[in-house]
Design an enzyme around this catalytic site. Structure first.
Site, PDB file in Angstrom:
ATOM      1  N   HIS A   1      -2.465   7.547   6.819  1.00  0.00           N
ATOM      2  CA  HIS A   1      -1.483   8.425   6.154  1.00  0.00           C
ATOM      3  C   HIS A   1      -2.158   9.710   5.656  1.00  0.00           C
ATOM      4  O   HIS A   1      -1.574  10.783   5.707  1.00  0.00           O
ATOM      5  CB  HIS A   1      -0.830   7.723   4.958  1.00  0.00           C
ATOM      6  CG  HIS A   1       0.366   6.890   5.321  1.00  0.00           C
ATOM      7  ND1 HIS A   1       1.486   7.403   5.933  1.00  0.00           N
ATOM      8  CD2 HIS A   1       0.621   5.571   5.131  1.00  0.00           C
ATOM      9  CE1 HIS A   1       2.376   6.435   6.112  1.00  0.00           C
ATOM     10  NE2 HIS A   1       1.877   5.307   5.638  1.00  0.00           N
TER      11      HIS A   1
ATOM     12  N   HIS B   1      -4.356   1.586   7.473  1.00  0.00           N
ATOM     13  CA  HIS B   1      -3.001   2.160   7.512  1.00  0.00           C
ATOM     14  C   HIS B   1      -2.870   3.301   6.500  1.00  0.00           C
ATOM     15  O   HIS B   1      -2.373   4.378   6.829  1.00  0.00           O
ATOM     16  CB  HIS B   1      -1.989   1.039   7.221  1.00  0.00           C
ATOM     17  CG  HIS B   1      -0.551   1.458   7.197  1.00  0.00           C
ATOM     18  ND1 HIS B   1       0.377   0.983   8.101  1.00  0.00           N
ATOM     19  CD2 HIS B   1       0.122   2.310   6.371  1.00  0.00           C
ATOM     20  CE1 HIS B   1       1.559   1.539   7.833  1.00  0.00           C
ATOM     21  NE2 HIS B   1       1.443   2.333   6.780  1.00  0.00           N
ATOM     22  N   GLU B   2      -3.352   3.067   5.277  1.00  0.00           N
ATOM     23  CA  GLU B   2      -3.211   4.096   4.230  1.00  0.00           C
ATOM     24  C   GLU B   2      -4.111   5.299   4.510  1.00  0.00           C
ATOM     25  O   GLU B   2      -3.724   6.446   4.266  1.00  0.00           O
ATOM     26  CB  GLU B   2      -3.522   3.511   2.844  1.00  0.00           C
ATOM     27  CG  GLU B   2      -2.617   2.346   2.418  1.00  0.00           C
ATOM     28  CD  GLU B   2      -1.141   2.579   2.645  1.00  0.00           C
ATOM     29  OE1 GLU B   2      -0.681   3.737   2.612  1.00  0.00           O
ATOM     30  OE2 GLU B   2      -0.417   1.590   2.902  1.00  0.00           O
TER      31      GLU B   2
ATOM     32  N   CYS C   1       6.216   0.197   7.587  1.00  0.00           N
ATOM     33  CA  CYS C   1       5.786   1.333   6.781  1.00  0.00           C
ATOM     34  C   CYS C   1       6.967   1.778   5.918  1.00  0.00           C
ATOM     35  O   CYS C   1       8.074   1.935   6.426  1.00  0.00           O
ATOM     36  CB  CYS C   1       5.338   2.473   7.684  1.00  0.00           C
ATOM     37  SG  CYS C   1       4.813   3.934   6.773  1.00  0.00           S
ATOM     38  N   LEU C   2       6.710   1.954   4.632  1.00  0.00           N
ATOM     39  CA  LEU C   2       7.786   2.380   3.726  1.00  0.00           C
ATOM     40  C   LEU C   2       8.355   3.733   4.140  1.00  0.00           C
ATOM     41  O   LEU C   2       9.488   4.053   3.802  1.00  0.00           O
ATOM     42  CB  LEU C   2       7.263   2.451   2.288  1.00  0.00           C
ATOM     43  CG  LEU C   2       6.858   1.103   1.677  1.00  0.00           C
ATOM     44  CD1 LEU C   2       6.157   1.312   0.342  1.00  0.00           C
ATOM     45  CD2 LEU C   2       8.077   0.207   1.496  1.00  0.00           C
TER      46      LEU C   2
ATOM     47  N   GLN D   1       3.056   9.946   1.162  1.00  0.00           N
ATOM     48  CA  GLN D   1       4.323   9.205   1.215  1.00  0.00           C
ATOM     49  C   GLN D   1       5.227   9.490   0.021  1.00  0.00           C
ATOM     50  O   GLN D   1       6.401   9.134   0.032  1.00  0.00           O
ATOM     51  CB  GLN D   1       4.061   7.692   1.292  1.00  0.00           C
ATOM     52  CG  GLN D   1       3.420   7.249   2.589  1.00  0.00           C
ATOM     53  CD  GLN D   1       3.252   5.752   2.615  1.00  0.00           C
ATOM     54  OE1 GLN D   1       2.278   5.219   2.091  1.00  0.00           O
ATOM     55  NE2 GLN D   1       4.201   5.045   3.206  1.00  0.00           N
TER      56      GLN D   1
ATOM     57  N   GLY E   1       0.841  -1.196   0.000  1.00  0.00           N
ATOM     58  CA  GLY E   1       0.000   0.000   0.000  1.00  0.00           C
ATOM     59  C   GLY E   1       0.872   1.240   0.000  1.00  0.00           C
ATOM     60  O   GLY E   1       2.022   1.196   0.465  1.00  0.00           O
TER      61      GLY E   1
END
Ligand code: ZN
Length: 183
Positions: A137, A133-134, A91-92, A53, A48
């Site tokens: 963000h 999660h997204e 998380c990226l 991000q 995702g």
């Protein structure tokens, strides 16, 4: 913005803490962004990615957990939540850190697809986790915000290092360990 300028932003970058703007109408620019985000997500072995991000303060997400195909969405929000689960999430944008986050087990998401059509998506288990999660963000929220006190102490130094890197140097490639959930 030229597509080549998009790169994954890391903890310490202010864009990760901003609330993303709602998109009044999905245009070719957004469709281009969604494709580029999907490319970056796959390249980083993520499941995702949200627009903040990659430095874009707009309400766009891409998600692909490998079971339900690729979602490219604008303005996603949760309209129903049920049950509870806790999955260890990476998380990226916070490379090297993982936090077990308690979230709803089943959700319903309202959004618009890349052509501007209103859609409803029911998600459970891992897919529900990734959606939550997204969407976090898009609210400027990160997994570290869920870390309990002692975990926060444990990752403090790592976050300071990431933060210093994101301010002073070109951001390094996110560290992706196989088998770990990266979102
Ligand atoms: Zn993330």
């Amino acid at each position: 913005m030229a597509k080549t300028e998009l790169r994954i932003r890391v903890f310490g970058d202010a864009v990760l803490r901003k609330k993303a703007k709602r998109i009044p109408q999905v245009t070719d620019v957004h469709r281009g962004l969604l494709s580029e985000m999907a490319r970056l997500m796959y390249a980083a072995n993520g499941v995702g990615l949200a627009a903040p991000q990659v430095g874009i303060n707009e309400s766009l997400v891409v998600i692909d957990t490998g079971t339900s195909g690729l979602f490219k969405l604008a303005n996603p929000h949760i309209v129903k939540r049920e049950g509870a689960q806790a999955i260890e999430e990476g998380c990226l944008s916070v490379p090297g850190v993982s936090v077990k986050v308690k979230r709803a087990k089943r959700i319903e998401v309202a959004a618009v697809d890349q052509y501007g059509k209103a859609v409803r998506i029911e998600a459970s288990d891992l897919l529900a986790c990734v959606f939550q999660h997204e969407i976090d963000h898009l609210e400027g929220k990160l997994i570290v915000d869920y870390a309990p006190f002692f975990k926060k102490l444990k990752i403090k130094r790592q976050l300071e290092m990431l933060s210093a890197q994101s301010k002073n140097e070109p951001v390094p490639e996110p560290e992706t360990k196989s088998g770990k959930l990266q979102l």
